[in-house]
Design an enzyme around this catalytic site. Structure first.
Site, PDB file in Angstrom:
ATOM      1  N   GLY A   1     -24.428   1.284 -24.603  1.00 21.68           N
ATOM      2  CA  GLY A   1     -24.126   0.755 -23.279  1.00 21.68           C
ATOM      3  C   GLY A   1     -25.325   0.083 -22.633  1.00 21.68           C
TER       4      GLY A   1
ATOM      5  CG  HIS B   1       8.604 -21.123 -33.496  1.00 19.27           C
ATOM      6  ND1 HIS B   1       8.384 -19.831 -33.899  1.00 19.27           N
ATOM      7  CD2 HIS B   1       9.074 -21.795 -34.588  1.00 19.27           C
ATOM      8  CE1 HIS B   1       8.726 -19.713 -35.167  1.00 19.27           C
ATOM      9  NE2 HIS B   1       9.138 -20.880 -35.620  1.00 19.27           N
TER      10      HIS B   1
END
Length: 457
Positions: A262, A435
């Site tokens: 972190g 699509h």
């Protein structure tokens, strides 16, 4: 000593700081931007951009290695570390030049040097004092380590890892969050043996557990090893290797240890507390409008408690500039900020996890649906697997969207709109997704939650 006066003084030139400076200049403010290194901060020079360049190089390596699967004759002769570095640095240099030009064009005064907040409000740089009607604190973050774990030699942070002039044969990565799994993905694609050590029970532990488990399965298939649920105890290094010992006595030895536990707020020694700013565990405490307890002093980005993401800091910088200008901008809560882990496969999410939604609304008050990317034509073409998971309130709006699969990070902006606008699946179902695209998988999940699944049983 010379005094300078500006409408806005920004301390820190990273994502949050330069965004505040640019937007304030657009709104007519005179702006001074104080930066000790280079404008662009960690994200541009040592974080987001260079690491994503590495990840793209890793993707090219994987595609080349597997080219025969799609009928392309190609061979991977190896990784050229100098060539990868030149590619990465070229991208950073181009983006930096563009940012410098933008800052100059907006008439922003860039002050190079280490600044310190003083009462006034003002920022001192050497013998000069830059007084602002308002001051924005945007000093960013640094790579954390653990008590007793000293960085140096073969023990690296992400910044050091970027500077390696070789591809390690083996690496242990301490931390299974975003930074850890991204570097694991890169190094594995480049041919290294990789082991991740994560003290919590899952990789990317802040994500929905379905994504964590999906990433763990994918990493197993890729040969990335990991240890979960056992804490780090110690590390020792020699001239040739690093040995990591866990609390259960298990050991791992590798060429390097990457510490990816972190990032901490970069606020120490900058005069914040002396000027009256409240600090808690290194973080600057603000109200919901990002005002500190000192009049006309604001804070943005990684030094403010919450998600440490470049785009969060960027949004907050714009927000503060507009708030100062009296425009009453909308604050985006952390739950509505999209997150992406750019590993192979990618992980992306926005909103509440299923567990968080159940906690907020009760287990009987939510509905979750998972659509497998195996049913998506474009994902099949790309050769990726994964899921789209959508969590909604029962008979109510979508609360969270969670994705895993190659390139799914490009879909999360639609997810942010859906969650941010509190849309119901029934509202979204009529909209058409082109699509073949991976976005159809989101459409299928919305159709299913609206009670009319098409390509799913």
């Amino acid at each position: 000593m010379t005094d300078h006066s500006f409408g806005l003084v920004v301390l820190g030139g990273g994502s949050g700081g330069y965004a505040a400076a640019l937007r304030a200049a657009e709104l007519g403010k005179s702006v001074a931007l104080v930066e000790k290194d280079k404008v662009g901060g960690t994200c541009l020079h040592r974080g987001c951009i260079p690491t994503k360049a590495l990840l793209h190089a890793a993707e090219v390596a994987d595609l080349t290695r597997d080219a025969s699967a799609v009928g392309i004759r190609a061979t991977l002769d190896g990784i050229d570390p100098a060539g990868v570095r030149a590619y990465r640095e070229g991208i950073v240099a181009k983006k930096y030049k563009g940012l410098e030009g933008l800052v100059k064009a907006r008439g922003i005064t860039v002050v190079t040097g280490e600044g310190r907040l003083e009462a006034g409000p003002a920022v001192r740089v050497g013998d000069d004092l830059y007084r602002g009607t308002d001051v924005v604190l945007a000093t960013g973050s640094y790579s954390r380590t653990l008590p007793g774990l000293e960085i140096g030699g073969r023990i690296l942070t992400s910044e050091h890892a970027l500077e390696l002039d070789e591809i390690p044969r083996s690496v242990v990565i301490l931390g299974g969050g975003v930074i850890g799994v991204e570097f694991a993905s890169v190094w594995r694609s480049f041919g290294a043996d990789v082991t991740i050590v994560e003290a919590l029970d899952h990789l990317v532990p802040n994500e929905d557990v379905a994504l964590s488990k999906g990433l763990e399965r994918a990493f197993r298939r890729r040969g990335i090893q990991y240890s979960l649920g056992v804490r780090f105890q110690s590390a020792t290094q020699t001239a040739d290797a690093v040995t990591v010992t866990l609390e259960d006595g298990k050991t791992f030895t590798a060429d390097h240890l990457l510490v990816a536990v972190g990032r901490g707020p970069a606020t120490a020694g900058l005069g914040y507390e002396e000027a009256g700013v409240t600090i808690d565990r290194g973080f600057v405490i603000t109200d919901e409008r990002l005002r500190t307890g000192v009049d006309h002093v604001w804070a943005v980005g990684d030094i403010v408690p919450g998600l440490q993401l470049a785009h969060r800091g960027f949004q907050q910088g714009i927000f503060v500039a507009e708030e100062i200008a009296g425009l009453s901008p909308v604050m985006i809560p952390d739950a509505q900020i999209p997150k992406v882990t750019y590993s192979h496969p990618e992980v992306a999410s926005v909103g509440l996890t299923e567990a968080q939604a159940a906690s907020a609304h009760g287990a009987d008050g939510i509905v979750a649906y998972e659509y497998n990317l195996a049913g998506n034509g474009k994902s099949e073409i790309l050769g990726t697997s994964g899921i789209v998971k959508v969590v909604r309130e029962k008979d109510g709006p979508v609360l969270g969207i969670h994705l895993i699969g190659d390139r799914v990070g490009e879909l999360i902006s639609e997810g942010q709109l859906v969650v941010g606008w509190e849309a119901h699946p029934e509202d979204i179902a009529p909209f058409i997704h082109a699509h073949p695209t991976q976005s159809e998988a989101l459409g299928e999940a919305f159709l299913a939650l609206a009670g009319k699944p098409l390509h799913a049983l």
